[in-house]
Enzyme design. Structure first.
Site, PDB file in Angstrom:
ATOM      1  N   HIS A 186      -7.609  -5.957   0.489  1.00 25.09           N
ATOM      2  CA  HIS A 186      -6.380  -5.176   0.600  1.00 25.09           C
ATOM      3  C   HIS A 186      -5.490  -5.696   1.736  1.00 25.09           C
ATOM      4  O   HIS A 186      -4.280  -5.688   1.645  1.00 25.09           O
ATOM      5  CB  HIS A 186      -6.770  -3.719   0.855  1.00 25.09           C
ATOM      6  CG  HIS A 186      -5.650  -2.730   0.726  1.00 25.09           C
ATOM      7  ND1 HIS A 186      -4.933  -2.563  -0.442  1.00 25.09           N
ATOM      8  CD2 HIS A 186      -5.125  -1.844   1.612  1.00 25.09           C
ATOM      9  CE1 HIS A 186      -4.023  -1.615  -0.257  1.00 25.09           C
ATOM     10  NE2 HIS A 186      -4.109  -1.170   0.977  1.00 25.09           N
ATOM     11  N   ASP A 187      -6.132  -6.155   2.800  1.00 26.46           N
ATOM     12  CA  ASP A 187      -5.392  -6.651   3.966  1.00 26.46           C
ATOM     13  C   ASP A 187      -4.535  -7.879   3.661  1.00 26.46           C
ATOM     14  O   ASP A 187      -3.695  -8.260   4.485  1.00 26.46           O
ATOM     15  CB  ASP A 187      -6.377  -7.021   5.091  1.00 26.46           C
ATOM     16  CG  ASP A 187      -6.396  -5.969   6.196  1.00 26.46           C
ATOM     17  OD1 ASP A 187      -5.635  -4.992   6.090  1.00 26.46           O
ATOM     18  OD2 ASP A 187      -7.180  -6.139   7.145  1.00 26.46           O
ATOM     19  N   ASP A 194      -8.713  -7.322  -3.766  1.00 24.34           N
ATOM     20  CA  ASP A 194      -8.424  -5.976  -3.246  1.00 24.34           C
ATOM     21  C   ASP A 194      -9.205  -4.952  -4.062  1.00 24.34           C
ATOM     22  O   ASP A 194      -9.039  -4.855  -5.270  1.00 24.34           O
ATOM     23  CB  ASP A 194      -6.911  -5.720  -3.353  1.00 24.34           C
ATOM     24  CG  ASP A 194      -6.492  -4.363  -2.797  1.00 24.34           C
ATOM     25  OD1 ASP A 194      -7.362  -3.591  -2.353  1.00 24.34           O
ATOM     26  OD2 ASP A 194      -5.278  -4.082  -2.816  1.00 24.34           O
ATOM     27  N   SER A 216       0.833  -1.196   0.000  1.00 23.12           N
ATOM     28  CA  SER A 216       0.000   0.000   0.000  1.00 23.12           C
ATOM     29  C   SER A 216       0.878   1.262   0.000  1.00 23.12           C
ATOM     30  O   SER A 216       1.761   1.380  -0.857  1.00 23.12           O
ATOM     31  CB  SER A 216      -0.938  -0.060   1.212  1.00 23.12           C
ATOM     32  OG  SER A 216      -2.006   0.814   1.060  1.00 23.12           O
ATOM     33  N   ARG A 269     -11.421   5.396  10.988  1.00 23.19           N
ATOM     34  CA  ARG A 269     -10.806   4.074  10.984  1.00 23.19           C
ATOM     35  C   ARG A 269     -11.817   2.994  10.610  1.00 23.19           C
ATOM     36  O   ARG A 269     -11.517   2.072   9.851  1.00 23.19           O
ATOM     37  CB  ARG A 269     -10.207   3.774  12.366  1.00 23.19           C
ATOM     38  CG  ARG A 269      -9.628   2.398  12.512  1.00 23.19           C
ATOM     39  CD  ARG A 269      -8.458   2.178  11.573  1.00 23.19           C
ATOM     40  NE  ARG A 269      -7.813   0.892  11.814  1.00 23.19           N
ATOM     41  CZ  ARG A 269      -6.788   0.450  11.133  1.00 23.19           C
ATOM     42  NH1 ARG A 269      -6.271   1.182  10.160  1.00 23.19           N
ATOM     43  NH2 ARG A 269      -6.243  -0.705  11.400  1.00 23.19           N
TER      44      ARG A 269
END
Lengths: 387, 197
Positions: A356-357, A323, A158, A228
Site C-alpha cells: 500500500h505504501d 497492495d 488511499s 499504528r
C-alpha cells in the site's frame, strides 16, 4: 538547514485560514455545526491568470499539509516531495498545488484536539462525527477562498483518493479530473476489522478517559502506538517485509530468547509506533478511521446514478499489485461503476513490491503514468482556453 | 489511421458510445471522438500503447481481454470494437461472448487466413504464409488464432443468439474490396470487417 535542490519547491511554510466562523459555521451532513474551522494548508507554484491550473492534493489517514519542499530548519522534505516539484509529475512550474490538513486532523486544522470555544477545553469525543462529504466541504471552502472555481485535478492516495471521488460526486462542475491511487469505494469486512482493533487499542488504554485524556494531562500512548504498529503492517507487503527485515536480529547474530525486542521487524514497528505519538492525536485516529469505514458512495446506486450520469470528470485510477490493504479489486470496483455510467476512466495496476505504501514511493511506471495523465489534462485546458 | 480502420469507422453511427478492445495508441477512438461525436473508452494490454493512448487523452483501462471484461457492465456500450485483435487473443470465443455482452453491437475486423495468397503459399511453398495482411513470420507473429471468414461465420452461428448484420471485405492494403471479392470473400478477401447485433 533548508535546501533548495533541483526539483524541489524549496523552503515552504504552512498557512492557516479561518474558513468557517460563528456567523457562518460549518454545517455537517448530519446537521451538526462547527465554528470556528481553521485550516492549515500549503501552496506551491503559481495560480495562472485564468485560475485554471490548480491541483488539490488530498492526504491519507495520517498525512498533513506539508506535501512538498522543506520547512525552515528541517532536513526532511514534505511527504509527497518525490511527486510534487519543478519538473516532477505534479509539476509546480506548471500547476498551482494546494495541500491542506483535513478536517478532524491534528496538524493545524480543526479537529477533536482543538479547543471547543463553548467549554474552553478540547472537543474530545464531543467533536461531531463527520463524513467524506464533510471533509470535501472544507476543501471546497479553501479553494473558494483561494479564488478557484474549478480544479484541474484532485490527487490523493488511499483516503486521499476517496476524497477526490467524493468531491467529483458532490460538485462535478468543480473537478476536471481525479487521480485516485490505491483508494476504495467501500471497505471490506477485513479492512474495517483492522480499523476496529486499532480503535479498541486506543479506547481500552487506561489513559483514554473517554477521549478527555488531555484534561488529565495524559494520552493513550500505548493504544495509539499499537494501533499504528498494526496499521503499518497492512501498509507493507509480505515481500517488502521479508526483504527489509527477514528474520534478522536487531542487536546480535544469535537469538536472545526473551520477550524484549529481538527481531529487526519488532524494532522497526516499535520505532514506527513511538514516532507516531509525537505527531498524531488518538481522537483524530478514531474519527478519521470511522470516516473510511462508513464511506460507501456507490452503496445506494439509485441515489448516486443521477450524479454519475453526465459526469465529465476524467478519472485516473491506479492500484499496486502488492497492495493488500486496498488491493486492486477496490480500484476495479471504482472503474466498473464509473465505466457503467459512461464516466471516462483510465486505470492501471502497477507492479511494485512495496504494498500500500507504494503510492508514497518513487515507482517509475507509477510516476510516468501520473505525469502523462497530468500533461494531457493541462494541455486540454490550455487548448480550450486558446480555442 | 489505417485504411481498414476507416472501413470499420464507417460502420459506427454518430454519437455512439464506443469501447475499443485492444485500442493500441487510441487512433481509432480519437478519430471517432473528433469526427463522429462519439465518446470513447479503450482497453489495452501493452504498457507502451497505454501511455500513448493516455497522451492522446483517450480514457484507457490496462487489461488483458483474454481474462474477460469484468470491469464493464452488460450492454453498457453502444458499440464494442475488436479491431485486428481477435486473431491475437487466446480464447476468441470467450472474447466474442464478452463483446456481445458489453455492447449492443459488436464490430470485428480480422485477417482472412482463407485468402487465396495464403492458400497458395502454404500449398506450394509448404511454409507458413507471410503476406501484406499477415506480415510476420510464424515464430514472431502476435496472431496466434488464425481463422478464415468461414470459420468466423461458424463461430458466430455456434456462439450467438447474435448474428452478423453487416459485412465489409478488405483487400491486401486494408481498403474496401471490390465487387468480385464479395462473391467469394473466403477466397478473395484479405480481411473482413463484420458488424454483429
Amino acid at each position: 538547514m533548508a535546501r533548495a535542490t533541483a526539483g524541489s519547491v524549496g523552503l515552504v511554510e504552512t498557512d492557516r485560514v479561518v474558513l468557517f466562523d460563528e456567523d457562518d459555521p460549518l454545517v455537517f451532513e448530519s446537521g451538526a455545526t462547527l465554528a470556528p474551522v481553521v485550516v492549515a494548508y500549503e501552496t506551491y507554484g503559481c495560480l495562472n491568470d485564468e485560475r485554471s491550473n490548480a491541483v488539490y492534493i488530498c492526504h491519507a489517514l495520517t498525512g498533513d499539509a506539508h506535501a512538498a519542499g522543506y520547512h525552515e530548519g528541517s532536513e526532511r522534505p514534505g511527504w509527497w516531495d518525490n511527486l510534487i516539484g519543478p519538473g516532477k509529475p505534479i509539476d509546480t512550474d506548471r500547476y498551482f498545488v494546494i495541500c491542506s490538513n483535513l478536517l478532524g486532523g491534528c496538524q493545524g486544522t480543526t479537529g477533536p484536539s482543538s479547543i471547543d470555544p463553548a467549554t474552553g477545553r478540547p472537543y474530545g469525543l464531543r467533536f461531531p462525527l463527520f463524513t467524506m462529504s464533510d471533509l470535501v466541504k472544507v476543501h471546497r471552502a479553501l479553494t473558494r477562498h483561494l479564488g478557484i472555481e474549478r480544479v484541474l485535478a484532485i490527487v490523493g492516495g488511499s483516503l486521499g483518493g476517496m476524497q477526490g471521488l467524493q468531491w467529483a460526486l458532490d460538485a462535478p462542475g468543480e473537478v476536471a479530473s481525479v487521480i485516485a491511487i490505491c483508494a476504495s469505494s467501500r471497505l471490506t469486512a477485513q479492512n474495517i476489522a483492522f480499523s476496529a482493533v486499532a480503535r479498541e487499542g486506543i479506547m481500552r488504554d487506561p489513559d483514554f478517559h473517554e477521549g478527555d485524556y488531555a484534561q488529565h494531562g495524559v494520552a493513550p500512548t500505548r493504544g495509539l502506538a499499537v494501533a499504528r504498529m498494526m496499521a503499518h503492517i497492512t501498509y507493507l507487503s509480505e515481500e517488502s517485509m521479508r526483504t527489509k527485515f527477514g528474520r534478522r536480529f536487531q542487536d546480535s547474530a544469535e537469538p536472545r530468547f526473551g520477550f524484549d525486542v529481538d527481531f529487526q521487524v519488532e524494532s522497526y514497528l516499535q520505532y514506527q509506533g513511538e514516532s507516531f505519538l509525537k505527531r498524531f492525536d488518538a481522537n483524530s485516529y478514531l474519527y478519521l478511521t470511522r470516516v473510511m469505514d462508513y464511506f460507501d458512495p456507490f452503496g445506494d446506486m439509485e441515489a448516486v446514478a443521477p450524479r454519475l450520469e453526465g459526469l465529465d470528470t476524467r478519472f485516473l485510477v491506479l492500484s499496486f499489485d502488492s497492495d493488500w490493504r486496498f488491493d486492486t479489486s477496490h480500484s476495479r470496483e471504482i472503474v466498473r461503476v464509473l465505466a457503467a455510467h459512461q464516466v471516462p476512466v483510465t486505470f492501471r495496476e502497477i507492479r511494485s513490491p512495496h504494498g500500500h505504501d507504494s503510492f508514497l514511493l518513487e515507482v517509475p511506471e507509477y510516476h510516468r503514468t501520473i505525469a502523462g495523465f497530468m500533461d494531457r489534462q493541462a494541455d486540454d485546458v490550455e487548448h480550450d482556453r486558446g480555442g | 489511421m489505417r485504411p481498414d480502420q476507416d472501413v470499420l469507422a464507417s460502420l459506427i453511427p454518430e454519437g455512439s458510445r464506443v469501447l475499443d478492445l485492444g485500442c493500441g495508441d487510441g487512433a481509432l477512438l480519437k478519430h471517432l471522438m473528433e469526427t463522429k461525436g462519439c465518446s470513447g473508452q479503450g482497453v489495452e494490454v501493452s504498457t507502451e500503447a497505454f501511455h500513448a493512448a493516455v497522451a492522446r487523452g483517450i480514457p484507457v483501462v490496462q487489461a488483458d481481454i483474454d481474462a474477460g471484461l469484468p470491469d464493464f457492465a452488460d450492454r453498457s456500450f453502444d458499440v464494442v470494437v475488436l479491431s485486428q485483435t481477435l486473431q491475437s487473443v487466446y480464447r476468441p470465443n470467450l472474447v466474442m461472448r464478452e463483446v456481445m455482452r458489453v455492447g449492443r453491437r459488436g464490430i470485428v475486423s480480422f485477417p482472412n487466413f482463407g485468402h487465396w495468397q495464403v492458400r497458395v503459399k502454404l500449398l506450394l511453398g509448404g511454409r507458413m504464409p507471410v503476406t501484406k495482411a499477415l506480415p510476420n513470420e510464424w515464430h514472431e507473429t502476435p496472431n496466434i488464432r488464425h481463422c478464415t471468414i468461414s470459420d468466423f461465420e461458424r463461430l458466430v452461428m455456434r456462439e450467438g443468439p447474435w448474428q452478423i448484420t453487416e459485412r465489409r471485405y478488405l483487400d491486401g492494403a486494408g481498403n474496401a474490396a471490390n465487387g468480385l471479392t464479395k462473391r467469394a470473400p473466403n477466397l478473395l478477401a484479405a480481411g473482413a470487417v463484420f458488424a454483429l447485433g
